[in-house]
Write a protein that holds these residues in place. Sequence first.
Motif, short mmCIF file in Angstrom:
data_model
loop_
_atom_site.label_atom_id
_atom_site.label_comp_id
_atom_site.label_asym_id
_atom_site.label_seq_id
_atom_site.Cartn_x
_atom_site.Cartn_y
_atom_site.Cartn_z
N ARG A 287 0.84 -1.20 0.00
CA ARG A 287 0.00 0.00 0.00
C ARG A 287 0.87 1.25 0.00
NH1 ARG A 287 -2.79 -2.75 4.27
NH2 ARG A 287 -2.38 -1.02 5.68
N THR A 288 1.97 1.20 0.73
CA THR A 288 2.90 2.33 0.77
C THR A 288 3.54 2.54 -0.60
OG1 THR A 288 3.35 2.01 3.12
CG2 THR A 288 5.00 3.24 1.85
N HIS A 289 4.01 1.46 -1.23
CA HIS A 289 4.63 1.58 -2.55
C HIS A 289 3.71 2.29 -3.54
CE1 HIS A 289 6.71 0.65 -6.27
NE2 HIS A 289 5.55 0.21 -6.73
N ALA A 290 2.44 1.93 -3.53
CA ALA A 290 1.48 2.48 -4.50
C ALA A 290 0.74 3.71 -3.96
CB ALA A 290 0.48 1.40 -4.90
N CYS A 291 1.14 4.21 -2.77
CA CYS A 291 0.49 5.38 -2.16
C CYS A 291 -1.02 5.19 -2.05
CB CYS A 291 0.81 6.65 -2.93
SG CYS A 291 2.56 7.04 -3.01
#
Length: 158
Positions: free
Chosen positions: A109-113
């Motif tokens: 989720r962090t990688h894809a914001c």
Amino acid sequence: MVKSGEKWSESWWACMLMGEFQHNIDDKGRLFMPAKLRDALGTHFIVTKGLDGCLFVYTEAEWNKLQTKFADSPMSNQNVRAVARFFFGGAVDAEPDKQGRIMLPQSLRTHACLKKVAVILGVGSRVEIWDIDKWNEYNDKVGKDVNDIVGQLVDLGI
């Protein structure tokens, strides 16, 4: 790839991933995967970091093809190692629950914001998961350049 004059097979259409969907990510990090895409992905698939700031979702068969390509590539090549780490290091197995939701770990989720609303795209042999704001920004940019992009792809024979 189908050559000029050939017809698409019914089995190809059955596994073609296409369409655009929007769904909320719940507080536990679960995302509803649309039934149309779930049917084509199967009961078990792989989610990993993707390019352009999204997530990639692969069927087991497509994931195995990707793994084979990397296994057949020289480990001495720094780019092969870097891309293998990128795709395989962050990959997770996904199995939809009874409501059709998959768990997206915080790292993905962090990688894809990814915040609250996700756009889920079928793009042929894979699915992409985008944060809605990032998708709209990307889509607007590409939409302005699509004629030039298509011209470049035609030059490549695509």
